[in-house]
Design a protein around this motif. Structure first.
Motif, PDB file in Angstrom:
ATOM      1  N   MET A 111     -37.175  54.154  74.994  1.00  0.00           N
ATOM      2  CA  MET A 111     -38.190  53.406  75.732  1.00  0.00           C
ATOM      3  C   MET A 111     -37.613  52.084  76.200  1.00  0.00           C
ATOM      4  O   MET A 111     -36.756  51.505  75.548  1.00  0.00           O
ATOM      5  CB  MET A 111     -39.402  53.145  74.842  1.00  0.00           C
ATOM      6  CG  MET A 111     -40.140  54.390  74.520  1.00  0.00           C
ATOM      7  SD  MET A 111     -41.618  54.005  73.592  1.00  0.00           S
ATOM      8  CE  MET A 111     -42.344  55.616  73.585  1.00  0.00           C
ATOM      9  N   GLY A 112     -38.102  51.626  77.336  1.00  0.00           N
ATOM     10  CA  GLY A 112     -37.666  50.332  77.837  1.00  0.00           C
ATOM     11  C   GLY A 112     -37.909  50.204  79.323  1.00  0.00           C
ATOM     12  O   GLY A 112     -38.243  51.173  80.008  1.00  0.00           O
ATOM     13  N   ASN A 113     -37.736  49.007  79.821  1.00  0.00           N
ATOM     14  CA  ASN A 113     -37.953  48.684  81.223  1.00  0.00           C
ATOM     15  C   ASN A 113     -36.857  49.315  82.077  1.00  0.00           C
ATOM     16  O   ASN A 113     -35.669  49.019  81.880  1.00  0.00           O
ATOM     17  CB  ASN A 113     -37.946  47.162  81.391  1.00  0.00           C
ATOM     18  CG  ASN A 113     -38.316  46.715  82.781  1.00  0.00           C
ATOM     19  OD1 ASN A 113     -38.101  47.416  83.761  1.00  0.00           O
ATOM     20  ND2 ASN A 113     -38.887  45.530  82.871  1.00  0.00           N
ATOM     21  N   PRO A 114     -37.224  50.142  83.045  1.00  0.00           N
ATOM     22  CA  PRO A 114     -36.203  50.817  83.859  1.00  0.00           C
ATOM     23  C   PRO A 114     -35.475  49.874  84.825  1.00  0.00           C
ATOM     24  O   PRO A 114     -34.467  50.248  85.413  1.00  0.00           O
ATOM     25  CB  PRO A 114     -37.008  51.870  84.630  1.00  0.00           C
ATOM     26  CG  PRO A 114     -38.383  51.324  84.691  1.00  0.00           C
ATOM     27  CD  PRO A 114     -38.580  50.553  83.410  1.00  0.00           C
ATOM     28  N   ARG A 115     -35.960  48.652  84.981  1.00  0.00           N
ATOM     29  CA  ARG A 115     -35.304  47.714  85.896  1.00  0.00           C
ATOM     30  C   ARG A 115     -34.095  47.018  85.272  1.00  0.00           C
ATOM     31  O   ARG A 115     -33.385  46.288  85.942  1.00  0.00           O
ATOM     32  CB  ARG A 115     -36.314  46.684  86.393  1.00  0.00           C
ATOM     33  CG  ARG A 115     -37.380  47.316  87.310  1.00  0.00           C
ATOM     34  CD  ARG A 115     -38.344  46.278  87.837  1.00  0.00           C
ATOM     35  NE  ARG A 115     -39.271  45.802  86.831  1.00  0.00           N
ATOM     36  CZ  ARG A 115     -40.411  46.385  86.489  1.00  0.00           C
ATOM     37  NH1 ARG A 115     -40.774  47.505  87.087  1.00  0.00           N
ATOM     38  NH2 ARG A 115     -41.195  45.867  85.571  1.00  0.00           N
ATOM     39  N   HIS A 116     -33.870  47.245  83.984  1.00  0.00           N
ATOM     40  CA  HIS A 116     -32.740  46.640  83.286  1.00  0.00           C
ATOM     41  C   HIS A 116     -31.939  47.730  82.600  1.00  0.00           C
ATOM     42  O   HIS A 116     -32.505  48.708  82.122  1.00  0.00           O
ATOM     43  CB  HIS A 116     -33.223  45.644  82.217  1.00  0.00           C
ATOM     44  CG  HIS A 116     -34.191  44.631  82.725  1.00  0.00           C
ATOM     45  ND1 HIS A 116     -33.816  43.581  83.519  1.00  0.00           N
ATOM     46  CD2 HIS A 116     -35.526  44.521  82.556  1.00  0.00           C
ATOM     47  CE1 HIS A 116     -34.883  42.856  83.826  1.00  0.00           C
ATOM     48  NE2 HIS A 116     -35.935  43.414  83.253  1.00  0.00           N
ATOM     49  N   GLN A 117     -30.626  47.533  82.542  1.00  0.00           N
ATOM     50  CA  GLN A 117     -29.815  48.509  81.813  1.00  0.00           C
ATOM     51  C   GLN A 117     -30.216  48.465  80.346  1.00  0.00           C
ATOM     52  O   GLN A 117     -30.369  47.382  79.764  1.00  0.00           O
ATOM     53  CB  GLN A 117     -28.337  48.216  81.946  1.00  0.00           C
ATOM     54  CG  GLN A 117     -27.489  49.254  81.228  1.00  0.00           C
ATOM     55  CD  GLN A 117     -26.007  48.984  81.353  1.00  0.00           C
ATOM     56  OE1 GLN A 117     -25.574  47.848  81.295  1.00  0.00           O
ATOM     57  NE2 GLN A 117     -25.231  50.043  81.524  1.00  0.00           N
ATOM     58  N   GLY A 118     -30.375  49.617  79.777  1.00  0.00           N
ATOM     59  CA  GLY A 118     -30.762  49.688  78.374  1.00  0.00           C
ATOM     60  C   GLY A 118     -29.654  49.183  77.469  1.00  0.00           C
ATOM     61  O   GLY A 118     -28.476  49.448  77.716  1.00  0.00           O
ATOM     62  N   PRO A 119     -30.014  48.470  76.420  1.00  0.00           N
ATOM     63  CA  PRO A 119     -29.001  47.981  75.484  1.00  0.00           C
ATOM     64  C   PRO A 119     -28.268  49.104  74.762  1.00  0.00           C
ATOM     65  O   PRO A 119     -27.194  48.883  74.215  1.00  0.00           O
ATOM     66  CB  PRO A 119     -29.786  47.108  74.505  1.00  0.00           C
ATOM     67  CG  PRO A 119     -31.210  47.459  74.692  1.00  0.00           C
ATOM     68  CD  PRO A 119     -31.360  48.043  76.054  1.00  0.00           C
ATOM     69  N   HIS A 120     -28.818  50.301  74.808  1.00  0.00           N
ATOM     70  CA  HIS A 120     -28.146  51.427  74.164  1.00  0.00           C
ATOM     71  C   HIS A 120     -26.815  51.749  74.837  1.00  0.00           C
ATOM     72  O   HIS A 120     -25.888  52.217  74.179  1.00  0.00           O
ATOM     73  CB  HIS A 120     -29.047  52.667  74.161  1.00  0.00           C
ATOM     74  CG  HIS A 120     -29.272  53.253  75.507  1.00  0.00           C
ATOM     75  ND1 HIS A 120     -30.134  52.699  76.442  1.00  0.00           N
ATOM     76  CD2 HIS A 120     -28.719  54.344  76.096  1.00  0.00           C
ATOM     77  CE1 HIS A 120     -30.105  53.436  77.539  1.00  0.00           C
ATOM     78  NE2 HIS A 120     -29.271  54.436  77.355  1.00  0.00           N
ATOM     79  N   VAL A 121     -26.703  51.473  76.136  1.00  0.00           N
ATOM     80  CA  VAL A 121     -25.467  51.799  76.851  1.00  0.00           C
ATOM     81  C   VAL A 121     -24.304  50.997  76.273  1.00  0.00           C
ATOM     82  O   VAL A 121     -23.261  51.561  75.913  1.00  0.00           O
ATOM     83  CB  VAL A 121     -25.628  51.551  78.368  1.00  0.00           C
ATOM     84  CG1 VAL A 121     -24.304  51.753  79.091  1.00  0.00           C
ATOM     85  CG2 VAL A 121     -26.707  52.464  78.943  1.00  0.00           C
ATOM     86  N   GLN A 122     -24.464  49.698  76.151  1.00  0.00           N
ATOM     87  CA  GLN A 122     -23.397  48.860  75.591  1.00  0.00           C
ATOM     88  C   GLN A 122     -23.168  49.167  74.124  1.00  0.00           C
ATOM     89  O   GLN A 122     -22.034  49.237  73.666  1.00  0.00           O
ATOM     90  CB  GLN A 122     -23.714  47.378  75.774  1.00  0.00           C
ATOM     91  CG  GLN A 122     -22.541  46.476  75.413  1.00  0.00           C
ATOM     92  CD  GLN A 122     -21.320  46.724  76.297  1.00  0.00           C
ATOM     93  OE1 GLN A 122     -21.421  46.700  77.512  1.00  0.00           O
ATOM     94  NE2 GLN A 122     -20.181  46.990  75.680  1.00  0.00           N
ATOM     95  N   ALA A 123     -24.259  49.378  73.382  1.00  0.00           N
ATOM     96  CA  ALA A 123     -24.122  49.668  71.946  1.00  0.00           C
ATOM     97  C   ALA A 123     -23.315  50.946  71.727  1.00  0.00           C
ATOM     98  O   ALA A 123     -22.447  50.995  70.850  1.00  0.00           O
ATOM     99  CB  ALA A 123     -25.502  49.778  71.303  1.00  0.00           C
ATOM    100  N   LEU A 124     -23.584  51.972  72.522  1.00  0.00           N
ATOM    101  CA  LEU A 124     -22.857  53.233  72.375  1.00  0.00           C
ATOM    102  C   LEU A 124     -21.418  53.103  72.882  1.00  0.00           C
ATOM    103  O   LEU A 124     -20.496  53.663  72.277  1.00  0.00           O
ATOM    104  CB  LEU A 124     -23.592  54.356  73.103  1.00  0.00           C
ATOM    105  CG  LEU A 124     -24.900  54.800  72.448  1.00  0.00           C
ATOM    106  CD1 LEU A 124     -25.668  55.743  73.372  1.00  0.00           C
ATOM    107  CD2 LEU A 124     -24.650  55.449  71.098  1.00  0.00           C
ATOM    108  N   THR A 125     -21.238  52.373  73.965  1.00  0.00           N
ATOM    109  CA  THR A 125     -19.886  52.136  74.484  1.00  0.00           C
ATOM    110  C   THR A 125     -19.042  51.430  73.429  1.00  0.00           C
ATOM    111  O   THR A 125     -17.885  51.805  73.187  1.00  0.00           O
ATOM    112  CB  THR A 125     -19.941  51.309  75.782  1.00  0.00           C
ATOM    113  OG1 THR A 125     -20.712  52.029  76.752  1.00  0.00           O
ATOM    114  CG2 THR A 125     -18.555  51.035  76.337  1.00  0.00           C
TER     115      THR A 125
END
Length: 174
Positions: A111-125
């Motif tokens: 869940m999260g605002n689609p106008r911002h990149q989700g923090p999961h992307v950086q966390a997983l990277t």
């Protein structure tokens, strides 16, 4: 005497004239939150076997007593499982998602605002997860119905899961 709607099985189910199809489905709500509570409550009515994944023992202790609570992804998650992460601000986000992505779940979303990149992307990277695996994580989740409250968010999310499971776009397109 009830009329059987042979031409429209959904209509016959809606009128109680035919049994609804039972499907083995699991709904994993990640992180204890008001949205997770409604997801699991409403999901049970939709035929999901609900599980709350809460790695924090203190938060897990406060979960609803009628829902199984696990602190790590349970064994046996497969293509019948849909996973919804209900809080994208938790420090455990990356490790929990990495561990969930190791399972062949049908669908996983944050869940999260689609106008911002989700923090999961950086966390997983940062954890070395491949871009291909990161792309398995959907964001946003649910249908865009203007949800504002936890029950509305849960309803929109479950409707989106059902639409996706049935290969439908959601909304009023038929």
């Amino acid at each position: 005497m009830a009329q059987i709607h042979e031409h429209d099985p959904s209509c016959a189910v809606a009128h109680g004239e035919a049994p609804s199809e039972t499907v083995d489905r699991t709904l994993v709500a990640v992180f204890a939150s008001p949205v997770a509570e409604f997801l699991l409550r409403y999901g049970a009515d939709l035929g999901y076997r609900g599980v709350l994944l809460e790695p924090d023992a203190d938060r897990a202790a406060g979960a609803a007593p009628d829902v199984p609570v696990v602190t790590a992804p349970p064994d046996g998650l497969d293509g019948t499982a849909d996973v919804v992460v209900t809080d994208h601000h938790r420090p455990e986000l990356g490790p929990v998602l990495r561990d969930l992505l190791a399972h062949p779940v049908r669908w996983i979303g944050v869940m999260g605002n689609p106008r911002h990149q989700g923090p999961h992307v950086q966390a997983l990277t940062d954890l070395g997860v491949s871009g291909e695996e990161i792309a398995r994580v959907h964001r946003p989740v649910g249908l865009n119905i203007g949800s504002r409250t936890p029950p509305e968010i849960a309803l929109a999310t479950l409707a989106g899961l059902i639409a996706d499971r049935n290969g439908r776009p959601g909304g009023f397109e038929f």
